[in-house]
Motif scaffolding. Structure first.
Motif, PDB file in Angstrom:
ATOM      1  N   GLY A 179     101.231 117.411  97.462  1.00 25.39           N
ATOM      2  CA  GLY A 179     100.626 116.653  96.715  1.00 25.39           C
ATOM      3  C   GLY A 179      99.579 115.943  97.752  1.00 25.39           C
ATOM      4  N   ALA A 180      98.321 115.969  97.212  1.00 26.57           N
ATOM      5  CA  ALA A 180      97.250 115.459  98.248  1.00 26.57           C
ATOM      6  C   ALA A 180      97.207 113.911  98.219  1.00 26.57           C
ATOM      7  CB  ALA A 180      95.867 115.940  98.086  1.00 26.57           C
ATOM      8  N   THR A 222     100.203 108.685 103.880  1.00 26.35           N
ATOM      9  CA  THR A 222     101.050 108.547 102.617  1.00 26.35           C
ATOM     10  C   THR A 222     102.463 108.869 102.609  1.00 26.35           C
ATOM     11  OG1 THR A 222      98.947 109.485 101.687  1.00 26.35           O
ATOM     12  CG2 THR A 222     100.918 109.130 100.230  1.00 26.35           C
ATOM     13  N   ALA A 223     102.908 109.900 103.652  1.00 28.76           N
ATOM     14  CA  ALA A 223     104.350 110.189 103.728  1.00 28.76           C
ATOM     15  C   ALA A 223     104.907 109.160 104.214  1.00 28.76           C
ATOM     16  CB  ALA A 223     104.296 111.539 104.642  1.00 28.76           C
ATOM     17  N   GLY A 224     104.907 108.643 105.216  1.00 26.72           N
ATOM     18  CA  GLY A 224     105.502 107.641 105.758  1.00 26.72           C
ATOM     19  C   GLY A 224     105.289 106.292 105.078  1.00 26.72           C
ATOM     20  N   GLY A 225     103.993 105.954 104.873  1.00 25.19           N
ATOM     21  CA  GLY A 225     103.646 104.497 104.459  1.00 25.19           C
ATOM     22  C   GLY A 225     103.853 104.258 102.851  1.00 25.19           C
ATOM     23  N   VAL A 226     103.980 105.402 102.032  1.00 31.40           N
ATOM     24  CA  VAL A 226     103.930 105.342 100.532  1.00 31.40           C
ATOM     25  C   VAL A 226     105.482 105.858 100.317  1.00 31.40           C
ATOM     26  CG1 VAL A 226     103.156 105.867  98.526  1.00 31.40           C
ATOM     27  CG2 VAL A 226     101.535 105.323 100.412  1.00 31.40           C
ATOM     28  N   VAL A 227     105.476 107.071 100.573  1.00 31.00           N
ATOM     29  CA  VAL A 227     106.584 107.775  99.822  1.00 31.00           C
ATOM     30  C   VAL A 227     108.161 107.309 100.546  1.00 31.00           C
ATOM     31  CG1 VAL A 227     107.882 110.159  99.778  1.00 31.00           C
ATOM     32  CG2 VAL A 227     105.459 109.934  99.513  1.00 31.00           C
ATOM     33  N   MET A 270     104.299 108.057  93.244  1.00 31.43           N
ATOM     34  CA  MET A 270     104.703 108.657  94.438  1.00 31.43           C
ATOM     35  C   MET A 270     106.074 108.489  95.000  1.00 31.43           C
ATOM     36  SD  MET A 270     101.275 109.625  96.609  1.00 31.43           S
ATOM     37  CE  MET A 270     100.533 107.882  96.735  1.00 31.43           C
ATOM     38  N   ALA A 271     106.475 107.253  95.058  1.00 33.26           N
ATOM     39  CA  ALA A 271     107.815 106.603  95.482  1.00 33.26           C
ATOM     40  C   ALA A 271     108.763 107.178  94.297  1.00 33.26           C
ATOM     41  CB  ALA A 271     107.695 105.125  95.490  1.00 33.26           C
ATOM     42  N   CYS A 272     108.481 107.026  93.047  1.00 29.82           N
ATOM     43  CA  CYS A 272     109.288 107.386  92.007  1.00 29.82           C
ATOM     44  C   CYS A 272     109.661 108.844  92.012  1.00 29.82           C
ATOM     45  CB  CYS A 272     108.833 106.934  90.397  1.00 29.82           C
ATOM     46  SG  CYS A 272     109.028 105.326  90.345  1.00 29.82           S
ATOM     47  N   GLY A 273     108.640 109.656  92.255  1.00 28.44           N
ATOM     48  CA  GLY A 273     108.605 111.106  92.242  1.00 28.44           C
ATOM     49  C   GLY A 273     109.612 111.885  92.951  1.00 28.44           C
ATOM     50  N   ILE A 318      94.530 104.148  96.720  1.00 26.73           N
ATOM     51  CA  ILE A 318      96.058 104.272  96.202  1.00 26.73           C
ATOM     52  C   ILE A 318      96.023 103.069  95.420  1.00 26.73           C
ATOM     53  CG2 ILE A 318      98.469 104.302  96.926  1.00 26.73           C
ATOM     54  CD1 ILE A 318      97.220 106.810  97.892  1.00 26.73           C
ATOM     55  N   SER A 319      96.226 103.123  94.242  1.00 32.67           N
ATOM     56  CA  SER A 319      96.595 101.859  93.307  1.00 32.67           C
ATOM     57  C   SER A 319      98.223 101.564  93.263  1.00 32.67           C
ATOM     58  CB  SER A 319      96.094 102.318  92.002  1.00 32.67           C
ATOM     59  OG  SER A 319      96.697 103.319  91.333  1.00 32.67           O
ATOM     60  N   ASN A 320      98.440 100.506  92.655  1.00 35.88           N
ATOM     61  CA  ASN A 320      99.806 100.037  92.675  1.00 35.88           C
ATOM     62  C   ASN A 320     100.432 101.072  91.733  1.00 35.88           C
ATOM     63  OD1 ASN A 320     100.138  96.990  93.540  1.00 35.88           O
ATOM     64  ND2 ASN A 320      98.306  97.310  92.562  1.00 35.88           N
ATOM     65  N   SER A 321     100.011 101.663  90.896  1.00 38.60           N
ATOM     66  CA  SER A 321     100.320 102.673  89.736  1.00 38.60           C
ATOM     67  C   SER A 321     100.936 103.860  90.639  1.00 38.60           C
ATOM     68  CB  SER A 321      99.532 102.884  88.619  1.00 38.60           C
ATOM     69  OG  SER A 321      98.354 103.402  88.980  1.00 38.60           O
ATOM     70  N   ARG A 322      99.759 104.272  91.494  1.00 39.21           N
ATOM     71  CA  ARG A 322      99.978 105.761  92.089  1.00 39.21           C
ATOM     72  C   ARG A 322     100.948 105.381  93.143  1.00 39.21           C
ATOM     73  NH1 ARG A 322      99.017 110.500  92.832  1.00 39.21           N
ATOM     74  NH2 ARG A 322      98.602 111.691  94.715  1.00 39.21           N
TER      75      ARG A 322
END
Length: 650
Positions: A391-392, A297-302, A273-276, A265-269
């Protein structure tokens, strides 16, 4: 004379101009008439889907503008978060039980982490693993590491033994921070870890800002919380990292099959994902309820990203509880709530309570809300909007249901499909291999024809890049080449989807899960949903098993019966009404519990290997379907042998 000629030329030019305009108008009218006559259905679809597509296009443009802004500044997530902190330092950032962490408190903690890790020799490119429970400190720990340019693998806290060793090793950790409750887990594997790996024990407690003595654990493991108390915060600076497109996190796949793989997971990704999700009806004033583990990803990123990138308040939960889902939303005045996998089914199975409608939640978002319970769920809990997304973790093909169409996980535009280059291609549903045409290129699936979902790879576009896994060979397996033109490439999800004529996408199954029986393709997810519906929302997992001298795979279902109330006769009768004969499970395995991943996906690999052999059932009860009687009969050693040698035909 010249004047007359000039006037004549002007008149001629005017006539020619008028003629051109008339010709153009006639052409346009004829074109419209032709389209209306020969493409009426397309026109209807275009008119019907235009509002949806234009709304999504507007959101996509906003995502591109945000990512372009951060790309131009070359910001990392800690840099973006600092801008949010400056805007509202005293606003609650994370809530957990009775703890309230403001934005400035989260950043101050992360600056202490930066200072301690720097003292421990962590530098740009180093890997600092986290085996830490849900807490406000958890994101602050990796923010502190990211400010130094370090990368943080978020390790599943359920992992033990060889699986945990594998995750630490494949991520190439230089440092491992773990919650104190996992001390014995780490001690059990310490002799098999790299001796150079630095271990830091984290204790979840309020920091005592007065200097105290460092307390070790007696085996050389330092207490990170003690170090944080003794170390002043580092002065804030922009991150010493590889910029917006540099690596930020490693997030491990759920492990439904094989050992976990570390997705990059890059900064851009992270921002994408959060923006989407944010652009579909969320705003910075929302209070978001997130009962999911922060190592996925669901909790920790989105969800965490809603706080770090947009300034939302995020409510954390140490462990998901179906009975507390909406009561918690009432308690914390949540306006949006996250779900995943089977959560909604568990919440729906709880007894009615005043909290069902006394909450303020207007939007729920996530993935895995089954079509069979969608309407019942939103009606019972009075939910205004549902944003189901797909999304995977490792992929580049992210989509969302922007208008709440029940069951849809997203859509492909029928008007301008090239704007967001995703597609469904024809594949062999058992092997997952693309079916190619005479030119060697992939073929698009037609409306209502199942196929595998792909996303075209564009390395210079943060929304289209494919970072894959830390393991390059594993990444290569997720790329399909020569898709629409020779030389192009795409991320292949491995998930079987189907699009209707309006472009709405529906999840069917995963390649490898779909199996053939009696000459028909059987979708395990569809059978699981049917069984759950008629069996009072019980956990059920469906898979195909080999039967000697029989073509294809017979369906088998592992179903949970904790209190002995499962009525097998009723189940067989109800399934005969809801499923075609080829899709009904031939074998049943009645269990007291079912292993789940951290994202509430049911594990089936081991069950599939054990098949319908009573000697491998580990005390579970097995049954087989007698089609003539429409009943499930006990399956013991004698019946098993008769099925194997063909004396009992299935």
């Amino acid at each position: 004379m010249l004047a007359i000629i000039s006037v004549g030329v002007s008149l001629l030019a005017a006539l020619v101009y008028i003629g051109i305009i008339k010709t153009l108008l006639v052409s346009v009218v004829l074109g419209v008439l032709y389209t209306l006559k020969y493409h009426k259905r397309w026109c209807y679809i275009a008119i019907k889907t235009a509002p949806r597509d234009l709304r999504a296009l507007y959101c996509y443009i906003k995502i591109l503008l945000i990512t372009r802004k951060f790309m131009r500044k070359d910001y990392t997530v800690p840099d973006i978060f600092h801008e949010i902190v400056v805007k509202h330092p005293k606003k609650p950032c994370f809530l957990l039980q009775d703890e309230v962490w403001t934005f400035e408190e989260v950043e101050e903690f992360s600056l202490r982490v930066s200072a301690v890790l720097k003292l421990k020799g962590v530098k740009k490119g180093d890997i600092v693993g986290l085996l830490v429970n849900n807490s406000p400190q958890m994101p602050a720990l990796w923010l502190g590491n990211a400010r130094l340019g370090g990368i943080t693998p978020l390790i599943n806290t359920n992992q033990r033994g060889n699986t945990l060793i594998h995750s630490i090793s494949i991520a190439k950790c230089n440092v491992l921070i773990f919650s104190d409750e996992y001390l014995s887990v780490i001690q059990d594997i310490s002799s098999q870890l790299d001796p150079k790996l630095k271990l830091l024990k984290f204790t979840h407690r309020p920091l005592n800002k007065n200097p105290v003595e460092v307390n070790g654990s007696g085996d050389g493991i330092e207490d990170l919380t003690d170090l944080l108390e003794r170390t002043p915060p580092a002065p804030w600076t922009l991150a010493d990292a590889n910029g917006f497109q540099g690596r930020l996190l490693y997030i491990f796949t759920s492990g439904t099959t094989g050992l976990p793989k570390a997705a990059v997971i890059s900064n851009s990704r992270f921002v994408f994902m959060a923006c989407g999700l944010h652009n579909f009806r969320l705003n910075s004033s929302d209070v978001v309820y997130c009962p999911l583990p922060l190592y996925h990803t669901a909790g920790g990123v989105v969800s965490v990203g809603q706080a770090l990138i947009f300034g939302c308040t995020v409510v954390l939960k140490t462990k998901f509880s179906a009975s507390q889902y909406f009561p918690d939303c009432v308690k914390y005045k949540a306006t949006a709530a996250h779900y995943i996998g089977e959560m909604c089914r568990y919440v729906l199975a709880t007894p009615p309570s005043p909290a069902d409608r006394n909450h303020r939640v207007r939007l729920i978002y996530g993935n895995g809300l089954r079509p069979q319970i969608w309407t019942e769920f939103v009606n019972r809990f009075n939910i205004q909007y549902v944003t189901e997304f797909y999304g995977a973790t490792e992929g580049n093909a992210n989509i969302a249901n922007s208008d709440g169409t029940p069951g849809a996980i997203g859509f492909i535009s029928r008007i301008f499909p090239a704007v967001y280059p995703i597609a469904i291609i024809k594949v062999d549903q058992e092997t997952g291999e693309p079916i190619r045409d005479s030119r060697g290129l992939c073929q698009l699936a037609q409306p209502n024809e199942p196929g595998v979902f792909i996303g075209k790879i564009s390395p210079n576009n943060p929304t289209r890049e494919f970072l894959g896994y830390v393991d390059r060979s594993a990444s290569d397996k997720k790329v399909v080449r020569d898709v629409f033109t020779h030389g192009d490439s795409a991320f292949i999800s491995g998930d079987i989807l189907v699009a209707d004529e309006f472009g709405y996408l529906y999840f069917r199954d995963r390649t490898g899960d779909t199996f053939r029986w009696r000459g028909e393709n059987v979708s395990t997810s569809e059978v699981e949903a049917a069984i759950s519906n008629v069996a009072n929302h019980r956990d059920a997992v469906v898979y195909g098993v080999m039967v000697p001298n029989t073509e294809g795979r017979a369906g088998m279902c592992g179903i949970v019966d904790t209190d002995g109330t499962l009525d097998l006769d009723k189940l067989a009768k109800d399934l005969s009404n809801d499923l075609p004969p080829y899709a009904r499970p031939i074998f049943l395995r009645v269990m007291t519990s079912l292993d789940m991943t951290g994202t509430f996906k049911m594990k089936k690999t081991d069950l599939q290997k054990e098949g319908f052999d009573p000697s491998k059932a580990k005390g579970d009860k097995l049954y087989y379907l007698d089609m003539k009687q429409c009943k499930y009969l006990p399956l013991q050693e004698d019946e098993y042998n008769k099925i194997i040698d063909g004396r009992i035909r299935i």
